[in-house]
Enzyme design. Structure first.
Site, short mmCIF file in Angstrom:
data_model
loop_
_atom_site.label_atom_id
_atom_site.label_comp_id
_atom_site.label_asym_id
_atom_site.label_seq_id
_atom_site.Cartn_x
_atom_site.Cartn_y
_atom_site.Cartn_z
CG ASN A 98 -5.37 2.00 -7.03
OD1 ASN A 98 -4.59 2.10 -6.09
ND2 ASN A 98 -6.52 1.37 -6.89
CG ASP A 107 -0.23 2.06 -5.85
OD1 ASP A 107 -1.36 1.64 -6.11
OD2 ASP A 107 0.47 1.64 -4.90
N GLY A 109 0.86 -1.18 0.00
CA GLY A 109 0.00 0.00 0.00
C GLY A 109 0.89 1.24 0.00
O1 MRU Z 1 0.41 -4.05 -4.53
P1 MRU Z 1 -0.16 -3.27 -3.36
O2 MRU Z 1 -0.97 -4.10 -2.44
O3 MRU Z 1 0.92 -2.47 -2.66
O4 MRU Z 1 -1.13 -2.23 -4.05
C1 MRU Z 1 -1.87 -1.35 -3.25
C2 MRU Z 1 -2.80 -0.49 -4.01
O5 MRU Z 1 -2.89 -0.53 -5.22
C3 MRU Z 1 -3.57 0.52 -3.21
O6 MRU Z 1 -4.82 0.76 -3.77
C4 MRU Z 1 -2.78 1.85 -3.21
O7 MRU Z 1 -1.46 1.63 -2.78
C5 MRU Z 1 -3.42 2.89 -2.36
S1 MRU Z 1 -3.22 2.58 -0.67
C6 MRU Z 1 -3.86 3.86 0.25
#
Ligand code: MRU
Length: 310
Positions: free
Chosen positions: A223, A214, A45
């Site tokens: 995202n 992201d 995240g």
């Molecule tokens: O691969 P991840 O689990 O790190 O991806 C997370 C996401 O895509 C979330 O939607 C994004 O980081 C926003 S978190 C507030």
């Protein structure tokens, strides 16, 4: 509950790979442990990765490691969430020591999410059913969350809200993390297969979409993979599509289409629940993120208010 905490000069992380069945922790007492934890998704995240990267720099400093060298290694942990690069550069450019700067980012993240929640709650109407994708919750931040923070704030403002979570294949962050968080909060939640959201929209079962990000750059938002298809379906059905994210997720310098999209191990797709679901050796394409162009985005909920995409 905090996703990450600084205790006894070590970084304590909830092991997100074990949820929802086990709430266990991983301790990082050197900066390379944090890099491993970011790579293997113990912590994930965008905002959580950013704050963890800040503490990686603090550990490197305590270990007496050259910070420029550590910065290169930390930045190579994952390529897409801009918060990681933002946090490392913030430590490098700080007038304070690395630990003080990391602790500042930690505190700011909590305040930021509450501000996002406050603004975001305004777009939620009493009785809304809201779809979210992946996990933009407390587990993706220090606590509270961005998209899920909006749901928490709406509920705390006295609004009835129902949440629908996409399971978020291949790693299932919606199923294992977002559903779990909403259940902990007693916010009504239902899980759907990723492929079902268009149908639910066509049946009038979804009022709004709120997701995290992201990276937000010129032209749109990056995202979790699948967000773009949700946005397309929402546009078709005239359903508002919001992105909730702090300013640390903005990258004003580049076009969103120049973002490096992480490509993850094909076994995440080949296997489901530990069992192979395709012929052995099947070639896989496994992008972890996608790009939603700004035309599909109703607004971006930030800690300073709701703005148009850039
Ligand atoms: O691969 P991840 O689990 O790190 O991806 C997370 C996401 O895509 C979330 O939607 C994004 O980081 C926003 S978190 C507030």
């Amino acid at each position: 509950m905090k996703t990450l905490e600084w205790e006894d000069n070590k970084l304590k992380l909830i092991d997100q790979r074990k949820l929802p069945d086990e709430l266990t922790y991983v301790w990082c007492d050197n900066y390379r442990d944090v890099i491993v934890a970011i790579k293997n998704m113990t912590v994930r995240g965008a905002p959580a990765i950013g704050v963890a990267a800040g503490f990686a720099m603090a550990l490197a400093d305590l270990e007496g490691v050259d910070l420029q060298m550590a910065a290169k290694e930390v930045k190579a942990a994952r390529p897409t969430a801009v918060n990681l690069f933002w946090a490392v550069d913030r430590v490098l450019n700080s007038n304070e020591d690395a630990l003080s700067e990391a602790l500042k980012m930690y505190e700011e993240d909590m305040a930021t999410n509450r501000a996002i929640g406050k603004y975001g709650a305004e777009i939620i109407d009493d009785g809304d059913t809201v779809l979210t994708h992946c996990n933009a919750g407390a587990l993706a931040c220090v606590d509270y969350g961005t998209a899920l923070g909006v749901f928490r704030a709406a509920r705390d403002a006295g609004k009835n809200i129902n949440v629908i979570c996409d399971e978020t294949r291949p790693r299932g962050q919606g199923a294992s993390l977002s559903v779990w968080e909403m259940q902990q909060e007693n916010i009504p939640v239902k899980l759907i297969p990723d492929v079902a959201s268009g149908y639910l929209m066509s049946q009038g079962m979804i009022d709004k979409v709120v997701i995290g990000a992201d990276r937000i750059a010129k032209g749109g938002v990056v995202n979790k993979v699948g967000s773009f298809m949700v946005a397309l379906a929402a546009k078709h059905h005239d359903i508002p599509f919001y992105v909730a994210a702090p300013y640390s997720t903005f990258d004003n310098e580049i076009s969103i289409f120049d973002t490096v999209i992480e490509e993850r191990d094909g076994d995440e797709v080949r296997y489901y629940g530990g069992a192979r679901i395709c012929p052995e050796g099947t070639e896989v394409i496994n992008p972890a993120f996608d790009i939603t162009p700004k035309e599909l985005i109703t607004g971006i909920i930030t800690e300073k208010g709701i703005i148009d995409p850039i």
